[in-house]
Structures are given as C-alpha cells and as structure tokens.
Design an enzyme around this catalytic site. Structure first.
Site, mmCIF file in Angstrom:
data_model
loop_
_atom_site.group_PDB
_atom_site.id
_atom_site.type_symbol
_atom_site.label_atom_id
_atom_site.label_comp_id
_atom_site.label_asym_id
_atom_site.label_seq_id
_atom_site.Cartn_x
_atom_site.Cartn_y
_atom_site.Cartn_z
ATOM 1 N N THR A 19 -23.107 81.710 -11.552
ATOM 2 C CA THR A 19 -22.580 82.754 -10.663
ATOM 3 C C THR A 19 -22.076 83.931 -11.510
ATOM 4 O OG1 THR A 19 -20.484 81.564 -10.661
ATOM 5 C CG2 THR A 19 -21.945 81.196 -8.783
ATOM 6 N N ALA A 22 -29.295 79.818 -6.038
ATOM 7 C CA ALA A 22 -28.338 79.586 -4.948
ATOM 8 C C ALA A 22 -26.935 79.696 -5.525
ATOM 9 C CB ALA A 22 -28.523 78.204 -4.327
ATOM 10 N N ASN A 51 -24.613 78.227 -4.242
ATOM 11 C CA ASN A 51 -24.089 76.874 -4.039
ATOM 12 C C ASN A 51 -25.244 75.966 -3.618
ATOM 13 O OD1 ASN A 51 -22.668 74.520 -3.031
ATOM 14 N ND2 ASN A 51 -20.841 75.791 -3.225
ATOM 15 N N PHE A 52 -25.446 74.860 -4.351
ATOM 16 C CA PHE A 52 -26.602 73.987 -4.105
ATOM 17 C C PHE A 52 -26.279 72.817 -3.175
ATOM 18 C CE2 PHE A 52 -28.313 76.288 -7.671
ATOM 19 C CZ PHE A 52 -29.669 76.349 -7.380
ATOM 20 N N HIS A 78 -10.628 77.108 -6.801
ATOM 21 C CA HIS A 78 -11.406 76.472 -7.869
ATOM 22 C C HIS A 78 -10.499 76.111 -9.047
ATOM 23 C CE1 HIS A 78 -14.919 78.159 -5.736
ATOM 24 N NE2 HIS A 78 -15.606 77.194 -6.329
ATOM 25 N N LYS A 134 -12.764 78.222 -14.353
ATOM 26 C CA LYS A 134 -13.799 79.091 -13.759
ATOM 27 C C LYS A 134 -13.674 80.511 -14.300
ATOM 28 C CE LYS A 134 -16.068 80.220 -9.421
ATOM 29 N NZ LYS A 134 -17.406 80.098 -10.058
ATOM 30 N N GLY A 151 -19.150 82.730 -6.375
ATOM 31 C CA GLY A 151 -20.442 83.160 -5.820
ATOM 32 C C GLY A 151 -20.580 82.734 -4.373
ATOM 33 N N THR A 152 -20.094 81.540 -4.055
ATOM 34 C CA THR A 152 -20.162 81.026 -2.678
ATOM 35 C C THR A 152 -19.365 81.928 -1.736
ATOM 36 O OG1 THR A 152 -20.275 78.807 -3.617
ATOM 37 C CG2 THR A 152 -19.734 78.960 -1.267
#
Ligand SMILES: NC(=O)C1=CN([C@@H]2O[C@H](COP(=O)(O)OP(=O)(O)OC[C@H]3O[C@@H](n4cnc5c(N)ncnc54)[C@H](OP(=O)(O)O)[C@@H]3O)[C@@H](O)[C@H]2O)C=CC1
Ligand SMILES: O=C(O)C1=N[C@H](C(=O)O)C[C@H](O)C1
Length: 238
Positions: free
Chosen positions: A77, A100, A102-103, A135, A139, A145-146
């Site tokens: 991200t 993505a 988020n996967f 988070h 990080k 990113g999500t």
C-alpha cells in the site's frame, strides 16, 4: 505453481505458510538482507511473483516483474500515486498484474456492503459519515490502503463529501479518515454514519494475517498464465 516472494516480512512469511499448504513451491524469497537476489533472472524462475514490501519500493519491484515477464500480485500500500504509470508499463510489456489494497475475502465483501450502504445513505443528508482505521505501530503508511478504497467508494455516492482527509476536520465537505496505531492490530476498519437521532456503523476486524495471505495466494493461482490488469473482484466474482 512456482512462486517468487518479493518482500519477506510479516506478510511474506504468512503467504509462504499458506502457499506451501496449498502445494506450491517458493523458488525465490527476497528480504532486505538478500536484496541482491531481487534480479530479473531470479524472478524468471517463478510462474507468479507476490510482492508485499512497502510504499517506497513497491513500484520498482512491480516493474522488475514486468521486465522479467512474470505476472505479479501486489499488495503493498501507499504507492498508488504511481499506479497508472505501472499499468501503462504493464500494458507496454504485455504483462499481468493483480493489485488489491486488501486481499481478504471478508474485506472484499465489506467493500460491497460499504458501496451499497453509501448508495442507501446518499439521500439522507442529515447523517455525517466518517472512517476509522486501526493498525499495528509498524505500519509505514496512513491512512491504510483499505481505508482509501472505502473512502473513494463513499465519495462516489455521498455528494456532500468532496475529498477525504487524514485528520479530524470541521469542514462538512471533508470525509475524515482517522488513523489509530495500536499493537497488535492486524487491521480494523469502521464506517460510521452519525445523525442527531441515531448512528449506523459497519466494522471489519481482521484477527490475524491469514485472510490477507490466503487471498494473495488465490490471486496468484488466478493470475498464472494471464495477461492484463486485474483486481480481487475478478478472483472472487464479486
Ligand atoms: N493488500 C493487503 O491485503 C495487505 C497489504 N499489506 C501491505 O503490504 C506491505 C508489507 O506489509 P508487511 O509484510 O506487514 O510489512 P513488513 O515491514 O513486515 O514486511 C515488508 C518487508 O519488505 C522488506 N523490504 C523493504 N524493501 C525491500 C525491497 N526493496 N525488496 C524486497 N523487500 C524489501 C522489508 O524489509 P525492512 O523491514 O528491513 O525494510 C520487510 O521485511 C505494506 O505496504 C502493507 O500495508 C499488508 C497486509 C495486507
Ligand atoms: O499494513 C498492514 O498491516 C495492512 N495493510 C493494508 C492496508 O493498508 O489497508 C491491509 C490490511 O489492513 C493490513
């Protein structure tokens, strides 16, 4: 399937475990301690590369996979200001990429719920909407990113919100994304619609990194042998 793991930190390790369980072979693992192994020649040994590094290095890593002619699944991200450049290069090289923010299956369902909720809330202008993401303290990027993906979907429907901001704001046109850093939080996202009368809140909480890792391996299985640009909706049929 032969997999190259580019980035061997928290996610690289989690992906390795799931990939081995699903019968795949890891032919390359690149971490900061063996960065010299991150070569086109080595990446070529894989059917698919899975890239989870970080905001500063993701772009170069993804482009190296295109140069190697190997499809790349990227989950890093914080580098999306260069995403269009990457897709242009991918097309030029006749490559393949699946990105993505988020996967996890759960978050991808949550994305769909968020979109529908925003559509339902659009006429109800008495509600104010905000996002919170929580988070772990390692990080590197904020907002997550999500959270950006969720915010962009809300901005498409809620017309009184003009842009997202990563701070508290008194401007009603700002969509607030509040970032909290608390260990060990693997990733929590909350969307709140608040009015004088009531609140509506939706929340996704990751308990560990298995969901992200499993999704990344599913994405790699999907991408093997393909050309073009894909996302997690293509994998999950959402
Ligand atoms: N899309 C998704 O579903 C998810 C995305 N993420 C994202 O994935 C990324 C990685 O997350 P995570 O594994 O938790 O982070 P980590 O910091 O644990 O792992 C990243 C690893 O990549 C290494 N690295 C740094 N530069 C390079 C380079 N040039 N080449 C290869 N490796 C390098 C880092 O080394 P060093 O620490 O020494 O710099 C570190 O070991 C982040 O951007 C995160 O936001 C995370 C979870 C899910
Ligand atoms: O850095 C993380 O850990 C995570 N990053 C992704 C993001 O920025 O959205 C996905 C997940 O929330 C975990």
């Amino acid at each position: 399937m032969k997999i190259a793991l580019i980035g061997y930190g928290k996610m690289g390790h989690a992906i390795e475990e799931i990939a081995l369980q699903r019968g795949h072979e890891i032919v390359l693992k690149v971490g900061i301690e063996n960065i010299q192994d991150n070569t086109i020649e080595n990446i070529k040994k894989a059917d698919v590369a899975i890239e989870f590094t970080g905001p500063e290095v993701a772009f170069d890593n993804v482009l190296r996979c295109f140069d190697a002619g190997v499809p790349v699944v990227s989950g890093s991200t914080g580098w999306l200001q260069r995403f269009e450049e990457a897709t242009t290069y991918c097309t030029k090289k006749n490559g393949a990429m699946l990105y993505a923010s988020n996967f996890s299956v759960g978050v991808n369902i949550f994305f769909a719920i968020n979109k529908r909720l925003a559509e339902l809330m659009a006429p109800h202008k008495e509600y104010d909407v905000k996002l919170t993401e929580v988070h772990h303290t390692q990080k590197k990027d904020a907002p997550s990113g999500t959270a950006i993906t969720l915010a962009e979907s809300i901005l498409q429907s809620i017309e009184q919100k003009k842009q997202w901001v990563n701070e508290a704001s008194k401007n009603r046109e700002d969509l607030e994304i509040i970032s909290e850093r608390v260990d060990p939080a693997p990733g929590t996202h909350i969307i709140t619609y608040q009015s004088e009368i009531d609140d509506i809140e939706i929340k996704h909480t990751a308990h560990n990194r298995k969901g992200f890792a499993t999704g990344a391996v599913l994405a790699a299985e999907f991408l093997k042998g393909k050309k073009g640009i894909y996302n997690m909706s293509d994998v999950l049929g959402l």
